[in-house]
Design a protein around this motif. Structure first.
Motif, short mmCIF file in Angstrom:
data_model
loop_
_atom_site.label_atom_id
_atom_site.label_comp_id
_atom_site.label_asym_id
_atom_site.label_seq_id
_atom_site.Cartn_x
_atom_site.Cartn_y
_atom_site.Cartn_z
N LEU A 76 0.80 -1.08 -0.13
CA LEU A 76 0.00 0.09 0.28
C LEU A 76 0.88 1.12 0.12
O LEU A 76 0.66 2.16 -0.92
N GLU A 77 1.85 1.31 0.78
CA GLU A 77 2.78 2.24 0.96
C GLU A 77 3.58 2.82 -0.36
O GLU A 77 3.60 3.69 -0.49
N GLU A 79 3.54 1.36 -3.62
CA GLU A 79 2.81 1.33 -4.66
C GLU A 79 1.95 2.71 -4.78
O GLU A 79 1.89 3.22 -5.89
N ARG A 80 1.55 3.08 -3.67
CA ARG A 80 0.89 4.47 -3.61
C ARG A 80 1.70 5.55 -4.09
O ARG A 80 1.51 6.41 -4.79
N LEU A 83 2.66 5.13 -7.83
CA LEU A 83 1.61 5.78 -8.76
C LEU A 83 1.45 7.17 -8.80
O LEU A 83 1.20 7.83 -9.87
N ALA A 84 1.61 7.86 -7.55
CA ALA A 84 1.44 9.27 -7.43
C ALA A 84 2.61 10.04 -8.29
O ALA A 84 2.51 10.90 -9.16
N CYS A 139 7.87 6.29 -12.41
CA CYS A 139 7.94 7.36 -11.08
C CYS A 139 9.33 7.75 -11.12
O CYS A 139 9.68 8.56 -10.20
N LEU A 193 -5.58 6.65 -6.81
CA LEU A 193 -4.71 6.33 -5.57
C LEU A 193 -5.81 5.30 -4.65
O LEU A 193 -5.43 4.36 -3.98
N THR A 194 -7.25 5.91 -4.47
CA THR A 194 -8.15 5.39 -3.73
C THR A 194 -8.30 3.86 -4.41
O THR A 194 -8.51 2.82 -3.83
N GLN A 196 -6.26 1.96 -6.46
CA GLN A 196 -5.39 1.27 -6.49
C GLN A 196 -5.01 0.74 -4.97
O GLN A 196 -5.12 -0.48 -4.90
N ALA A 197 -5.39 1.22 -3.89
CA ALA A 197 -5.50 0.86 -2.77
C ALA A 197 -6.45 -0.38 -2.50
O ALA A 197 -6.17 -1.38 -1.86
#
Length: 206
Positions: A76-77, A79-80, A83-84, A139, A193-194, A196-197
């Motif tokens: 979660l941390e 990959e977030r 992606l951002a 990224c 991001l939502t 993706q999570a």
């Protein structure tokens, strides 16, 4: 390749969590020299698939609920963040690769539902890896990409177990990833991001 064969058997549970990995027995099963097998196990240790025990050789890493939660946290941390940053930096070429990865994953979803055998499951898992990797690949941080791939690989056992147990909602999965791709293409960062999570949690059975 030795690493691919052992990685596959760990993922499918042929080599069980916490099982001791003896060099001679592995050579009989997979081939290779003592040196090449030891180097393979060191590489898999770096990936988190195998653990080196002090003065006791190697063993398959555990796959407890605590392990699953920890891998989920890291995915979660990492990959977030990936992606951002990719949505800030990725251009049209990256968008095209993402659309292609999503199309390939949709085809793999259909194939594994029709034939859930080991070969098809591995091809499906590779499509999952490609899609997740494409989301973060723009990224501009090779180390971040490597860390994301490492924790994704550590999640394989949990994902493939859910596949074998019939625990994946493919319809919801496809709709969620279509929406995720649309959000990325629209550069809607909060929604992307939502989604993706949500997708990572569903992938890990959370």
């Amino acid at each position: 390749m030795l690493a691919s064969a052992i990685r596959r058997d760990i993922s499918f549970g042929v080599l069980r969590p916490d099982q001791k990995l003896k060099i001679d027995a592995l050579r009989q099963a997979y081939g290779g020299s003592t040196h090449s097998m030891r180097e393979t196990l060191r590489m898999l240790t770096a990936e988190g698939m195998v653990e080196a025990t002090s003065q006791r050789g190697f063993r398959v890493t555990s796959a407890s609920e605590e392990d699953r939660q920890d891998i989920l946290l890291m995915r979660l941390e990492v990959e977030r963040l990936g992606l951002a940053r990719s949505m800030e930096r990725g251009g049209v070429a990256w968008e095209g690769r993402l659309v292609a990865a999503q199309h390939a994953l949709s085809r793999a979803d259909a194939a594994v539902q029709a034939d859930p055998g080991d070969l098809t499951a591995l091809q499906w898992d590779e499509a999952c890896r490609s899609f997740a990797g494409t989301l973060v690949e723009a990224c501009a941080s090779p180390r971040l990409v490597d860390v994301a791939a490492r924790f994704f690989n550590q999640s394989r056992r949990f994902r493939l177990a859910r596949l074998r147990e019939g625990g994946i909602d493919f319809a919801a999965r496809g709709a969620r990833r279509d929406a995720l791709c649309r959000a990325v293409l629209d550069r809607d960062v909060p929604r992307a991001l939502t989604l993706q999570a949500e997708d990572i949690r569903a992938d890990m059975g959370a």
